[in-house]
Each structure stands twice: as C-alpha cells, then as structure tokens.
Design an enzyme around this catalytic site. Structure first.
Site, PDB file in Angstrom:
ATOM      1  N   HIS A 146      -5.158   0.327   6.548  1.00  0.00           N
ATOM      2  CA  HIS A 146      -4.451   1.097   7.596  1.00  0.00           C
ATOM      3  C   HIS A 146      -5.234   1.191   8.917  1.00  0.00           C
ATOM      4  O   HIS A 146      -5.857   2.200   9.237  1.00  0.00           O
ATOM      5  CB  HIS A 146      -3.999   2.474   7.125  1.00  0.00           C
ATOM      6  CG  HIS A 146      -4.937   3.251   6.253  1.00  0.00           C
ATOM      7  ND1 HIS A 146      -6.244   3.527   6.592  1.00  0.00           N
ATOM      8  CD2 HIS A 146      -4.728   3.855   5.054  1.00  0.00           C
ATOM      9  CE1 HIS A 146      -6.802   4.242   5.641  1.00  0.00           C
ATOM     10  NE2 HIS A 146      -5.904   4.452   4.692  1.00  0.00           N
ATOM     11  N   GLU A 149      -7.402   1.993  -4.100  1.00  0.00           N
ATOM     12  CA  GLU A 149      -7.948   2.567  -2.865  1.00  0.00           C
ATOM     13  C   GLU A 149      -8.999   3.607  -3.238  1.00  0.00           C
ATOM     14  O   GLU A 149      -8.676   4.722  -3.630  1.00  0.00           O
ATOM     15  CB  GLU A 149      -6.836   3.198  -2.019  1.00  0.00           C
ATOM     16  CG  GLU A 149      -7.325   3.608  -0.632  1.00  0.00           C
ATOM     17  CD  GLU A 149      -6.236   4.195   0.242  1.00  0.00           C
ATOM     18  OE1 GLU A 149      -6.423   4.215   1.464  1.00  0.00           O
ATOM     19  OE2 GLU A 149      -5.202   4.657  -0.295  1.00  0.00           O
ATOM     20  N   HIS A 195       0.857  -1.198   0.000  1.00  0.00           N
ATOM     21  CA  HIS A 195       0.000   0.000   0.000  1.00  0.00           C
ATOM     22  C   HIS A 195       0.888   1.242   0.000  1.00  0.00           C
ATOM     23  O   HIS A 195       1.290   1.732   1.032  1.00  0.00           O
ATOM     24  CB  HIS A 195      -0.914  -0.052   1.229  1.00  0.00           C
ATOM     25  CG  HIS A 195      -1.938   1.044   1.285  1.00  0.00           C
ATOM     26  ND1 HIS A 195      -3.119   0.927   1.983  1.00  0.00           N
ATOM     27  CD2 HIS A 195      -1.966   2.291   0.734  1.00  0.00           C
ATOM     28  CE1 HIS A 195      -3.819   2.049   1.868  1.00  0.00           C
ATOM     29  NE2 HIS A 195      -3.120   2.889   1.111  1.00  0.00           N
ATOM     30  N   ASP A 240       1.982   3.540   3.083  1.00  0.00           N
ATOM     31  CA  ASP A 240       0.959   4.496   2.632  1.00  0.00           C
ATOM     32  C   ASP A 240       1.623   5.817   2.249  1.00  0.00           C
ATOM     33  O   ASP A 240       1.043   6.896   2.421  1.00  0.00           O
ATOM     34  CB  ASP A 240      -0.110   4.714   3.713  1.00  0.00           C
ATOM     35  CG  ASP A 240      -1.371   5.384   3.184  1.00  0.00           C
ATOM     36  OD1 ASP A 240      -1.567   5.384   1.959  1.00  0.00           O
ATOM     37  OD2 ASP A 240      -2.132   5.946   3.990  1.00  0.00           O
ATOM     38  N   ILE A 278       2.820   8.492  14.042  1.00  0.00           N
ATOM     39  CA  ILE A 278       1.993   9.678  13.769  1.00  0.00           C
ATOM     40  C   ILE A 278       0.551   9.209  13.554  1.00  0.00           C
ATOM     41  O   ILE A 278      -0.379   9.702  14.183  1.00  0.00           O
ATOM     42  CB  ILE A 278       2.498  10.446  12.525  1.00  0.00           C
ATOM     43  CG1 ILE A 278       3.897  11.005  12.771  1.00  0.00           C
ATOM     44  CG2 ILE A 278       1.530  11.580  12.155  1.00  0.00           C
ATOM     45  CD1 ILE A 278       4.607  11.482  11.511  1.00  0.00           C
ATOM     46  N   ASN A 319      -6.934   4.057  11.302  1.00  0.00           N
ATOM     47  CA  ASN A 319      -7.151   5.256  10.487  1.00  0.00           C
ATOM     48  C   ASN A 319      -8.209   4.999   9.419  1.00  0.00           C
ATOM     49  O   ASN A 319      -8.179   3.978   8.725  1.00  0.00           O
ATOM     50  CB  ASN A 319      -5.833   5.680   9.825  1.00  0.00           C
ATOM     51  CG  ASN A 319      -4.825   6.161  10.846  1.00  0.00           C
ATOM     52  OD1 ASN A 319      -4.809   7.322  11.230  1.00  0.00           O
ATOM     53  ND2 ASN A 319      -3.988   5.245  11.320  1.00  0.00           N
TER      54      ASN A 319
END
Length: 384
Positions: free
Chosen positions: A217, A130, A60, A275, A251, A220
C-alpha cells in the site's frame, strides 16, 4: 457446464476495446472473442452494450461484511467471497495480520482448506501474509506485541500450514540486511512485498535487489520522500522492478498523490487493492481488526489512537475513483486485473479477457456499477 455466449458487449481485452462484441465461454474458459459469434448449444446473454471487463483481482484484503481472514473459518472466507463478487471481484488473496503465530497458522490452514472446498463467490487464490516481519515504527494497525524479526523457521511453518499456498509475504527490508530471507522466500515462488517499513532508500533498494517485487500500500506504512533521504517511497517511485499497491479511496492517499504515483509509475506497474477490513459493506460502527478495536466513521476505519486501520473500500469503487481523475477505464482495468495477476504470477490464466484464460469476467453498467460477476464461467452474482 453449458457454454455461455455473451453478446453485444463493450469488451475490454488486453489490447483493445471491441464494441458490440461477443465472448464465448466453454468449460470455464474463454474460447472465442469477436463479433457476430454464433453457437447453437450456448446459453445466450444479451448485454446490450454493457462493459465486459476482466474480473477484478484483490491481492490484499483482510475481510468484509463482519468477517476477517484471521477468524480461521470457512464461513468467514466464504462470506467475504460472496461480498467481493457483488463488487466485481472474481479472485482474491486472503490476507493475514500480525498476531500470535498459532493464529496465523490456523488462518493459513483454513485458507488451504477453503481453496480445496471452493467458495460461492470470488475464488481464493492463496494467502497474503502481512506481518509479523515488519517495523514497529510503521506498524499501522498491526499489533506491536507480535512483531518479529524475519525467521526462516517460522516462514517454513507458514508454508507448511498453507500447503504451499502463500502468494505474498510482506516484509520490512531493513530487518533483512543481507537479503537472506527475501532470497529464501522468492526461491519458494512466493512474492515479497516491502512495507510497514522504516527503511531508508538504500535499505528499500537492497530488498528489491535481492528479489522483492511489490510495495505494500504505497505511501502508507513507509518512510516518505525527502530530497536528502528519498526514503522507501523514493525507491518505489524510481524502481520499475516494483509493482506499487494503491488503496485508491482518497482517504489513504490524496487524489493528487494518486496522480503523482501514476505519472511516475504509469498504469502498468500500479495494482489497485482494497486492504478492506471486516467493516467493509456494513457501514459505520465499532469493529475488530487483528484483535484490536476499530472505529468506522464516514467510511474511515481507525484505531482508538487515530491510526488508519485498513479500509472500507471495494474495488469497483476504486475503479470509479481512479477514472474520476481522468484515467481511462481501459487503463483502470489493467490496474485491477492484469497487473495484480502479473504481480503474483498467475497472468497465464487470469487477469484479462483472452482466449484460453479462465472466464473470470465482470459486467459493468455505464456508471461503472457491477451488473454481473462470473468466476470460471459460472455466474456468482447478478443484479436482479
């Protein structure tokens, strides 16, 4: 292609670490693993105890070094591939975004053409689509104007444009209540990942019951955990059928959240992803992602409204981050190589240092920085 004999390395196989071990590579494949190997015809590379780990697989990733998959050019994907090789990545799924359909089709055609032509760095495995079949509530950095309901006719166009090279399609499962879309896609040997979703626990589980196998992910772009409504995250935690993508940059997810995920899912079901977007490898400044402005400050990529917009993470950094939490490198390697290979159905040829598999190998220094990257037995990056 000349045979290569890697000597005196710390070799991370699927089952064990072989200290002062050797790996013989011939015609792009791993043909022998052991100690004291000798081959009169092979080029010998003395690794002096460096760590020999399976090449990283980033399933990804949108871009890097100023380029994005959505540019739809060979030059963009090739530049990304060279950048990835510098960080130990030997193969990747070029990831598209929620944009106008013609742009997605162009990007998918280019992924197929680039796979035929080959890249100078990491190998392109196929496409990770995506969007656009996601939720507006958890769209993240995807452009709401182009979000659509799941549509089999559009999906067929995607498959045709990619020449059958789509590995994964992301979906908000609440948009596919009867599971018809998930079932259709999985019969085409495409993995369905659930994310950018406002799904309840039950809606998320329904997607898995119909064949979805990956969570986009984790944490998120999904409804979080609540004790009266476990949400999409509750299903990710509980269901062993799901591989759990993780952006381990500290993060997108707090170190404690990373630990919680690993405690629940364990290392066999977590897949480290980057990502990453175009800013990766370039530093702070103003960039673009899916046609939207992105501002990078102190390594954090955000839209003008403050929404996180992909990452500037590299997978070697993700490995360093996860081992900093006390996870052994042996386990971290699974999350960055074998698990992603299993998640997209290529573990028969990639994802571990094993006889008969592609010689996709990353050599790490003791501080886990990348010393050398090999793709199909060819050295594509070496620290000089």
């Amino acid at each position: 292609m000349k045979s290569i004999l890697l000597k005196h390395g710390e070799i991370y196989t699927e089952k064990e670490i072989i200290y002062d071990g050797d790996v013989l590579i011939s015609e792009g494949k791993i043909v022998e693993i052991g100690k004291g190997l000798y081959n009169v015809d092979a080029e010998v590379i003395d690794l002096k105890g460096k760590k020999v780990v399976p090449g990283f697989i980033d399933i990804h990733i949108h871009g890097g070094v100023g380029h994005d998959t959505m540019e739809g050019t060979y030059e963009a994907l090739n530049a990304i591939s060279v950048h990835l090789a510098r960080h130990g990545v030997t193969s990747f799924c070029a990831t598209t975004m929620t944009m106008d359909i013609p742009y997605i089709l162009d990007a998918l055609r280019n992924i197929h053409e680039t796979m035929k032509k080959g890249t100078k760095g990491a190998q392109v495995l196929g496409a990770y689509v995506e969007g656009p079949f996601i939720s507006k509530e958890h769209k993240g950095a995807q452009d709401e104007r182009y979000i659509l309901e799941p549509n089999i006719d559009i999906m067929d166009k995607f498959i045709e444009a990619s020449n059958g090279n789509i590995k994964v399609i992301a979906l908000a499962p609440e948009k596919d209540k009867n599971g018809e879309f998930v079932e259709y896609v999985t019969k085409k040997n495409i993995r369905v990942s659930l994310g950018h979703t406002n799904a309840t626990y039950e809606e998320m589980k329904n997607g898995v019951d119909h064949g979805a196998t990956i969570a986009v992910h984790t944490y998120n772009g999904m409804k979080g955990l609540h004790h009266r409504e476990p949400g999409a995250l509750g299903e990710v935690f509980l269901d062993d059928r799901l591989y759990s993508e993780l952006i381990c940059d500290f993060i997108h997810s707090h170190p404690a959240a990373v630990k919680i995920l690993l405690k629940i899912k364990e290392t066999d079901r977590v897949v480290l992803i980057s990502d990453a977007m175009a800013a990766c490898g370039l530093g702070d400044g103003e960039y673009s992602l899916g046609g939207q402005k992105v501002y990078v400050k102190n390594g954090e990529a955000r839209l003008e409204n403050g929404t996180l917009a992909g990452s500037t993470l590299t997978l070697d950094k993700a490995v360093a981050n996860i081992t900093s939490l006390g996870i052994p490198l042996f386990e971290a390697c699974k999350m960055v190589s074998l698990n992603p290979a299993k998640a997209i159905g290529i573990a028969d040829r990639k994802g571990s240092i094993a006889i008969g598999k592609d010689a996709d190998i990353t050599i790490l220094n003791s501080d886990l920085t990348v010393d050398m990257t090999m793709v199909n037995g060819k050295i594509v990056y070496k620290v000089v």
